[in-house]
Design a protein around this motif. Structure first.
Motif, mmCIF file in Angstrom:
data_model
loop_
_atom_site.group_PDB
_atom_site.id
_atom_site.type_symbol
_atom_site.label_atom_id
_atom_site.label_comp_id
_atom_site.label_asym_id
_atom_site.label_seq_id
_atom_site.Cartn_x
_atom_site.Cartn_y
_atom_site.Cartn_z
ATOM 1 N N GLU A 91 23.945 -6.923 73.629
ATOM 2 C CA GLU A 91 24.437 -5.680 72.388
ATOM 3 C C GLU A 91 23.585 -5.851 71.249
ATOM 4 O O GLU A 91 22.986 -4.954 70.791
ATOM 5 N N THR A 92 22.994 -7.078 70.627
ATOM 6 C CA THR A 92 22.024 -7.057 70.787
ATOM 7 C C THR A 92 21.064 -6.561 70.181
ATOM 8 O O THR A 92 20.795 -5.231 69.226
ATOM 9 N N TRP A 123 21.192 -3.278 70.639
ATOM 10 C CA TRP A 123 21.277 -2.100 68.571
ATOM 11 C C TRP A 123 19.989 -2.361 68.522
ATOM 12 O O TRP A 123 19.606 -1.072 67.416
ATOM 13 N N ASN A 162 17.827 0.149 69.660
ATOM 14 C CA ASN A 162 18.738 1.509 68.975
ATOM 15 C C ASN A 162 18.158 1.890 67.887
ATOM 16 O O ASN A 162 17.174 3.016 66.988
ATOM 17 N N SER A 218 25.617 5.786 65.174
ATOM 18 C CA SER A 218 25.945 4.491 66.097
ATOM 19 C C SER A 218 25.211 3.504 65.298
ATOM 20 O O SER A 218 25.748 2.667 64.810
ATOM 21 N N LEU A 219 23.976 3.738 65.011
ATOM 22 C CA LEU A 219 23.329 2.361 63.912
ATOM 23 C C LEU A 219 23.485 1.808 63.555
ATOM 24 O O LEU A 219 23.756 0.639 62.577
ATOM 25 N N PRO A 266 26.474 -4.689 65.679
ATOM 26 C CA PRO A 266 26.778 -5.700 66.739
ATOM 27 C C PRO A 266 27.660 -6.447 66.318
ATOM 28 O O PRO A 266 27.038 -7.285 65.598
#
Length: 133
Positions: free
Chosen positions: A93-94, A97, A100, A124-125, A129
């Motif tokens: 997840e990290t 992120w 992104n 979303s950024l 996470p």
């Protein structure tokens, strides 16, 4: 007037040009370092280098008064500081992120090249996470 024209109107050409050259190199190197965070033997080097990259972007964008870039770089730098104190590897997840985040900085690089207005930060950024694996 786009972001590049705005910078050229307010700062010395050489300063802007040097920033854009260094910014391009930093953006181009982000993805590899982010992926390397998932490799225990590369973790420490990558997290420290990423921290340095975002610190440099934060400092340069503050000087050039590129507020959205400065705020996002500072936000990411703070999260990377936490990651520096964690054991490898990071969660997927990290990594996602950060990839992104890297895409956002690449979008801004395109905005500079095309002399567009700076693209808006994707909401979303701003969702951090879970830094725990």
């Amino acid at each position: 007037m786009g972001i590049r024209s705005d910078l050229d109107a307010n700062f010395d050409f050489e300063i802007v040009d040097e920033f854009l050259d260094h910014y391009a190199m930093m953006v181009d190197s982000m993805e590899v370092m982010i992926v390397d965070l998932s490799k225990p033997n590369m973790y420490e080097r990558s997290v420290n280098e990423l921290f340095r990259v975002f610190h440099n972007i934060k400092s340069a964008s503050a000087y050039l008064k590129i507020v959205p870039m400065n705020k996002l770089a500072e936000f990411v730098e703070n999260e990377l500081e936490e990651l520096r104190n964690k054991k490898p590897p990071v969660s997927s997840e990290t990594v996602d992120w950060l990839l992104n985040i890297s895409d956002m900085f690449a979008t801004w690089q395109d905005d500079f090249k095309m002399d567009n207005e700076l693209s808006k930060i994707k909401y979303s950024l701003l969702k951090i996470p879970d830094l725990e694996k």
